[in-house]
Design a protein around this motif. Structure first.
Motif: not given
Length: 288
Positions: A3, A5-6, A9, A252-253, A257, A261
């Motif tokens: 996914t 991510l910002p 992040a 993190y991916e 997201a 968070e």
């Protein structure tokens, strides 16, 4: 499927997770547990606590995996620490120290909360996407069983994420041709690392060693006469962090997201609480 991510992040999440791991190295609870099994000297306790997951390794393996410690300091304690207490005994003592530290810094309510169980699940899900090859500290900890209690499972997952990033960071530092001491001298000069007095005290370097590293950085045009990073030095440190982020993106991916968070939100609150409770020396960070 990963996914997007910002921006940053993953780094923001790491920045609030990492203190919850590293607080143990300043914890009187951990110091007592290590002293109880014979690791009363601070360097010996640190090497044992962090290296035990790798088994009874020698000084060379610890120096390589930890990167920024003087090999002379490592060799004064390793492999002797394993004759004092086995890696298995050390890991058991570490678990007791982590338990006591988290209960003291965060409080019983946080340790036993549904949010702690949620954070453990999120962090473990992220950590399962880590890569073992070329990451010795992550790989060693990934072979350990996950503790049953949520706060210990959370700390285990945070350790996996912390060491995954750290192993990748070392690869980037080596690629930038910064040796063990140049890496921490330049990081300290950036204002983001520990003060020189802490680094020399804990990593086994002398003031002459430090000055020689500064001279080497000056010859490369990375540091000026006053000990500040030049524009080129600042740019190099920026590239190092960006490349470290890139190599650390998979966990993190994988979490996604929304999960990142939420994990950042939960860990951020606990890190703020731990810092307010005195988890770290007040003069630890900065240029000094």
């Amino acid at each position: 499927m990963t996914t997007p991510l910002p921006d940053r992040a993953g780094r923001r999440c790491h920045n609030v997770l990492n203190p919850l791991h590293s607080a143990i190295y300043f914890s009187p609870d951990m110091a007592r547990e290590m002293a109880a099994i014979g690791h009363g000297e601070s360097s010996a306790a640190y090497f044992a606590t962090r290296a035990a997951a790798m088994g009874p390794v020698g000084a060379g393996a610890v120096t390589a995996a930890f990167y920024n410690f003087s090999h002379d300091l490592v060799a004064r304690h390793v492999p002797g620490i394993w004759r004092t207490a086995s890696p298995e005994e050390t890991l058991e003592a570490r678990t007791r120290g982590v338990d006591a530290t988290l209960r003291r810094l965060l409080g019983e309510e946080a340790v036993t909360s549904p949010e702690m169980a949620e954070a453990a699940e999120l962090a473990l899900r992220a950590a399962e996407a880590g890569s073992r090859p070329a990451r010795p500290l992550y790989a060693a900890h990934a072979d350990l069983p996950v503790p049953e209690e949520p706060h210990l499972a959370f700390w285990h997952a945070v350790t996996l994420l912390r060491e995954h990033r750290g192993d990748g960071h070392i690869a980037v530092l080596a690629g930038a041709e910064l040796d063990a001491l140049e890496a921490i001298v330049s990081h300290s000069a950036s204002g983001r690392g520990q003060q020189p007095k802490w680094l020399m005290r804990t990593r086994g370097w002398t003031t002459d060693d430090w000055s020689a590293a500064e001279d080497r950085l000056r010859k490369r045009g990375l540091m000026d006469a006053e000990g500040e990073l030049t524009e080129e030095g600042v740019a190099l440190r920026k590239r190092i962090e960006e490349e470290t982020d890139r190599l650390d993106r998979a966990p993190y991916e994988h979490l996604g997201a929304a999960g990142v968070e939420r994990l950042t939100e939960l860990a951020g609150g606990w890190t703020a609480k731990a810092v307010a409770a005195g988890a770290f020396p007040a003069d630890l960070l900065g240029k000094g």
